[in-house]
Scaffold this motif. Structure first.
Motif, PDB file in Angstrom:
ATOM      1  N   TYR A  25      52.643  66.573  41.692  1.00 51.70           N
ATOM      2  CA  TYR A  25      51.280  66.054  41.860  1.00 51.70           C
ATOM      3  C   TYR A  25      50.299  66.806  40.954  1.00 51.70           C
ATOM      4  O   TYR A  25      50.523  66.891  39.756  1.00 51.70           O
ATOM      5  CB  TYR A  25      50.865  66.113  43.331  1.00 51.70           C
ATOM      6  CG  TYR A  25      51.646  65.138  44.175  1.00 51.70           C
ATOM      7  CD1 TYR A  25      51.787  63.812  43.786  1.00 51.70           C
ATOM      8  CD2 TYR A  25      52.263  65.537  45.354  1.00 51.70           C
ATOM      9  CE1 TYR A  25      52.511  62.910  44.554  1.00 51.70           C
ATOM     10  CE2 TYR A  25      52.990  64.646  46.136  1.00 51.70           C
ATOM     11  CZ  TYR A  25      53.102  63.332  45.725  1.00 51.70           C
ATOM     12  OH  TYR A  25      53.821  62.451  46.470  1.00 51.70           O
ATOM     13  N   THR A  26      49.235  67.361  41.537  1.00 55.73           N
ATOM     14  CA  THR A  26      48.219  68.023  40.696  1.00 55.73           C
ATOM     15  C   THR A  26      48.388  69.543  40.686  1.00 55.73           C
ATOM     16  O   THR A  26      47.498  70.260  40.223  1.00 55.73           O
ATOM     17  CB  THR A  26      46.800  67.683  41.196  1.00 55.73           C
ATOM     18  OG1 THR A  26      46.665  68.189  42.528  1.00 55.73           O
ATOM     19  CG2 THR A  26      46.550  66.188  41.189  1.00 55.73           C
ATOM     20  N   PHE A  27      49.518  70.045  41.194  1.00 57.97           N
ATOM     21  CA  PHE A  27      49.753  71.486  41.183  1.00 57.97           C
ATOM     22  C   PHE A  27      49.736  72.003  39.741  1.00 57.97           C
ATOM     23  O   PHE A  27      50.078  71.293  38.813  1.00 57.97           O
ATOM     24  CB  PHE A  27      51.132  71.823  41.757  1.00 57.97           C
ATOM     25  CG  PHE A  27      51.357  71.480  43.186  1.00 57.97           C
ATOM     26  CD1 PHE A  27      50.453  70.729  43.927  1.00 57.97           C
ATOM     27  CD2 PHE A  27      52.528  71.902  43.825  1.00 57.97           C
ATOM     28  CE1 PHE A  27      50.701  70.418  45.264  1.00 57.97           C
ATOM     29  CE2 PHE A  27      52.767  71.591  45.150  1.00 57.97           C
ATOM     30  CZ  PHE A  27      51.865  70.850  45.868  1.00 57.97           C
ATOM     31  N   GLY A  28      49.382  73.291  39.598  1.00 63.24           N
ATOM     32  CA  GLY A  28      49.485  73.940  38.301  1.00 63.24           C
ATOM     33  C   GLY A  28      48.224  73.816  37.475  1.00 63.24           C
ATOM     34  O   GLY A  28      47.400  72.911  37.697  1.00 63.24           O
ATOM     35  N   ASN A  29      48.063  74.725  36.528  1.00 63.22           N
ATOM     36  CA  ASN A  29      46.911  74.672  35.637  1.00 63.22           C
ATOM     37  C   ASN A  29      47.131  75.586  34.449  1.00 63.22           C
ATOM     38  O   ASN A  29      47.871  76.560  34.525  1.00 63.22           O
ATOM     39  CB  ASN A  29      45.619  75.056  36.378  1.00 63.22           C
ATOM     40  CG  ASN A  29      45.808  76.267  37.275  1.00 63.22           C
ATOM     41  OD1 ASN A  29      45.947  77.387  36.791  1.00 63.22           O
ATOM     42  ND2 ASN A  29      45.834  76.050  38.587  1.00 63.22           N
ATOM     43  N   ALA A  30      46.487  75.230  33.336  1.00 57.76           N
ATOM     44  CA  ALA A  30      46.554  76.029  32.118  1.00 57.76           C
ATOM     45  C   ALA A  30      45.143  76.196  31.586  1.00 57.76           C
ATOM     46  O   ALA A  30      44.291  75.321  31.782  1.00 57.76           O
ATOM     47  CB  ALA A  30      47.432  75.350  31.075  1.00 57.76           C
ATOM     48  N   SER A  31      44.915  77.318  30.922  1.00 57.70           N
ATOM     49  CA  SER A  31      43.629  77.563  30.290  1.00 57.70           C
ATOM     50  C   SER A  31      43.845  78.274  28.965  1.00 57.70           C
ATOM     51  O   SER A  31      44.943  78.781  28.692  1.00 57.70           O
ATOM     52  CB  SER A  31      42.730  78.426  31.187  1.00 57.70           C
ATOM     53  OG  SER A  31      43.216  79.762  31.216  1.00 57.70           O
TER      54      SER A  31
END
Lengths: 242, 242, 242, 242
Positions: A25-31
């Protein structure tokens, strides 16, 4: 719009997490960070990956104040910004709940360096933080998550210091991995390899619980094969562009 | 045709189980309830998912009497309706035989709350029912399956009561999970996350059999991050519609 | 060309093994029998699945003599024909090296009946044969493989007899599963479910090595829900054709 | 351009590793040898698989000197060339970090011959090398990796010699598998089957740690069913071209 190139790179890193099978789903993130301008570009919170566009990325300063963007930034923003402030040489941060790395984090165990796949990317075991105190959890929890990572890499009485460029990942106890790199592409790539390495460490421990880690000699040989001035893996930049 | 909107939502929830990899052949089922009209919409029994259309959904009352529809309802109907009667705030129920959640059910073990992924969705361990008695199995078996779930959440001498909205899932001993939510979308989403959480709990136990569950402080922090008036995850409704 | 309908059904059963993820390269085979004519239709040996056509199927008699076809039949032919001769009510046989069922066969362990998924298809544990003797291996090995299956279902001093229609599968010790059914479709379907059941039994044993099998009451309740005159699962034949 | 046919075959073998799920990013490599000309064709280092074309392959002599090609050869080249020099009958070499075979290598354990799937391809356990000494790691490391494989097959005081055609694979301790065959197609095929066999051996050991290997009689029966003059599996060459 600020930082159009970095927005593209951060978006692409987020999508690489999906392609690598690390995301539900929308888990996780990068920057990613622009060190000259002191600005961070990060994924918005809880938005479907297949709808993400560069203009949805949120731009903040290194303290997490929103500079540009209409959407809420990832709820893990303050962990990212703390890492940027404390680890001055990293250019991007990635966070996932990928299955096997998260399972080591939940068990409170580091991922041992059992083989050359690990040594090609991580110059030693991938450490796990101490559990967060109740005070930290009830306080600036997201920021404290970053502080626990930094504390682990600074080392202390119980454990030696670690160079965050030599081991570009940390497991947060009871939570999941944070991974970094010089660029968003590299950080996402490291996160995908971390999960593969965690899978194999899990299988290795199942086969033989007393498996020894590889020697420092082997760690050095493999790590410096892919990193540093004497690297021999892959093509020079020009040749890589086939 | 009754409840055209709810039919669409229930169909979509059934298809989400397929997309989430929880379903083999015609296994699994999802339903939704219209509390005002006292009507339930449920998947028909043993029909291929790729042929399902809204008009195939079966409408029953809260006692399981068919109100509209030419097909037999899911053979688990009487578990669904009992849950609707007893858990007055839930709006949808999902049942799957997803691999890891079912394996915990078969082992007669709850899924411990080992990390923040779990805590984001389930405010404590996902419980397992007592085994059904021979009398229950030979009697109104499907209804008794629901009764075993309700008994576990009501609590008693051996175990504390659980709020079905705070822990929207239960493992039926020797059978498989039932999962619920306020809407069919949410129930299906919870079922997909339950399987991911079960996978990671399984890996965690393999790595370290004595892993402790996360603290109540962490459970609270994560659960209320996504639920309730002070939730900070994701976008407001308007912003979510990119 | 003989048996055009059965050729189609056998081809389709072979392809279902591929769709079910049970097959690597040319591993696995399915056959069907025409009881009136006493003829068997079986997959040719070592041919790529994506090239298989009905006319490639090989027709033999119940002793394995080729009646029609230019290709060599599956090298497991003599196991299939023995099962048809000994189990008079079965209409199709499937053989795969699917990962988890094969692992139980290699460990020399039956697949215990740990839950309702199992009980819906197999009315008791899926047995494993005795190891074949050196004489059997060096003699009519493929035929002896079938004889070991039949011996296990006939029972004897060490183990009770099993009805091959109630438990339509057997693990061959150190080899892999053979599965059957009334039709090629049913046999392939049973093989896919067997693998799912084996996966969950493996996970269950990993979680709790002392897990008890489900009660005979539950086995009866679930098995007869899907089989026999009082079956309540699914739609009547007409309704199933949506 | 030299060796146009072998370039195609080597490229195709590399792509088969991707299709078989053995490869992450640019990991892995395959090569082939032309014995008459004494030339090796090998994948370039670190190039994306989906961009690989026959003209990117690198041609070297049996000592690893580049004869034709603008790209750097695989960093494992000197292992390949040593195997070609020492194992005079092999025609192709493949190297992957496939998950389960690598996990056995990391645990320092051979893959036992637990069943007929194994016996069809490997006439005995797949061995693991001794750990490389610090001197070997700091010296001609890639060449020494090949030397460790050859030493294991030559046998000695601790272990019996093995015929590299009868067991066409070896695990390098703390590293990963090397696999070979008479042709690039066969070597890649063997690598895919090795991973399947490793998965099942892992599951088998999890189910029953004391599982015995299959008898020599069974090894012989299965191996010679697919290999040698009396092979009965598959079609003759002409029939195979459906």
């Amino acid at each position: 719009m600020l930082l159009t190139q970095l927005r593209e790179e951060v978006l692409e890193a987020n999508l690489e997490l999906v392609r690598g099978g690390l995301v539900l789903y929308t888990f996780g993130n990068a920057s990613g960070v622009d060190r000259e301008q002191g600005l961070v570009v990060i994924k918005p919170s809880g938005v479907d990956y297949d709808k993400l566009k560069p203009e949805h990325m949120v731009v903040t300063d290194l303290e997490g104040n929103i500079i540009e963007g209409n959407l809420r930034p990832s709820s893990d923003l303050n962990t990212h910004t703390l890492l940027y402030r404390e680890f001055g040489e990293i250019g991007a941060v990635v966070h996932t709940h990928s299955e096997f790395a998260t399972s080591f984090a939940q068990a409170g165990l580091p991922i041992p360096a059992f083989g050359t796949t690990h040594a090609d990317y991580f110059h030693g075991p991938v450490p796990v933080t101490a559990p967060l105190s109740d005070e930290a959890i009830e306080g600036q929890y997201v920021r404290e998550t970053g502080a626990a990572i930094v504390a682990r890499f600074r080392g202390g009485e119980d454990c030696a210091a670690i160079d965050p460029l030599a081991v570009p990942a940390c497991l947060v106890h009871g939570h999941a991995p944070f991974v970094w790199g010089k660029t968003p592409h590299e950080a996402a790539h490291n996160a995908v390899v971390l999960e593969a390495v965690a899978r194999m460490a899990y299988r290795t421990l199942s086969l033989e619980a007393n498996t020894q880690e590889v020697s420092h000699t082997l760690l050095d040989r493999h790590y410096f094969r892919k990193h540093g001035a004497k690297a021999t893996y892959g093509q020079s930049r020009k040749e890589h562009n086939l």
